[in-house]
Write an enzyme that holds these catalytic residues in place. Structure first.
Site, PDB file in Angstrom:
ATOM      1  N   THR A  92       0.807  -1.219   0.000  1.00  0.00           N
ATOM      2  CA  THR A  92       0.000   0.000   0.000  1.00  0.00           C
ATOM      3  C   THR A  92       0.840   1.269   0.000  1.00  0.00           C
ATOM      4  OG1 THR A  92      -0.167   0.111   2.413  1.00  0.00           O
ATOM      5  CG2 THR A  92      -1.817  -1.210   1.265  1.00  0.00           C
ATOM      6  N   ASP A  93       0.154   2.364  -0.300  1.00  0.00           N
ATOM      7  CA  ASP A  93       0.778   3.683  -0.175  1.00  0.00           C
ATOM      8  C   ASP A  93       0.558   4.178   1.263  1.00  0.00           C
ATOM      9  OD1 ASP A  93      -1.878   4.565  -0.042  1.00  0.00           O
ATOM     10  OD2 ASP A  93      -1.871   5.391  -2.063  1.00  0.00           O
ATOM     11  N   THR A  94       0.902   5.409   1.531  1.00  0.00           N
ATOM     12  CA  THR A  94       0.784   5.929   2.897  1.00  0.00           C
ATOM     13  C   THR A  94      -0.652   6.025   3.383  1.00  0.00           C
ATOM     14  OG1 THR A  94       0.842   8.197   2.060  1.00  0.00           O
ATOM     15  CG2 THR A  94       2.923   7.239   2.788  1.00  0.00           C
ATOM     16  N   VAL A 138      -3.914   2.378   0.676  1.00  0.00           N
ATOM     17  CA  VAL A 138      -4.521   1.944  -0.583  1.00  0.00           C
ATOM     18  C   VAL A 138      -3.456   1.209  -1.403  1.00  0.00           C
ATOM     19  CG1 VAL A 138      -5.589   2.754  -2.732  1.00  0.00           C
ATOM     20  CG2 VAL A 138      -6.137   3.878  -0.571  1.00  0.00           C
TER      21      VAL A 138
END
Length: 126
Positions: A10-12, A15
């Site tokens: 995921t991103d920060t 997601v």
């Protein structure tokens, strides 16, 4: 194939990062071979991505359980096409159309032999 979304995917914001959907699809393709005690690297060659078309329908998030479904859509002399769909529960969230070329170990395209064609057809039933 079932996949759990981990923090590293995921991103920060939690997601799934866009390129990881391609990784999930690659894992599903490879796992199809591993289940038979094989690898995607065969005696006479292996497969490389030639063309990819991706449709990001909805986002997966940290902790989601996903299912990757793979179907053969076309077999040609030296390549084949697959459609891979990723689902969260019963909702499709991603779709990939990929053309995979069969090449020898010198990197040259080669004809798919009858036994490799039968293997691919059995792994990725349409």
């Amino acid at each position: 194939m079932q996949i759990r979304v981990y923090y590293e995917d995921t991103d920060t914001g939690g997601v799934v990062y866009h390129s990881n959907y391609l990784n999930f699809c690659e894992r599903a393709r490879s796992e199809s071979f591993f289940r038979l005690g094989l690898t995607p690297v065969l005696q006479n060659g292996h497969f490389v991505a030639k063309r990819v078309e991706a449709d990001y329908i909805s986002s997966a998030k940290l902790g989601d359980e996903l299912h990757v479904d793979t179907k053969l859509t076309e077999m040609r002399a030296a390549s084949f096409k697959l459609m891979q769909s990723i689902y969260r529960e019963d909702k499709k969230i991603f779709e990939l159309h990929i053309t995979l070329a069969y090449i020898n170990f010198k990197g040259k395209p080669q004809r798919i032999t009858k036994d490799v064609e039968e293997l691919i057809s059995s792994l990725f039933v349409n």
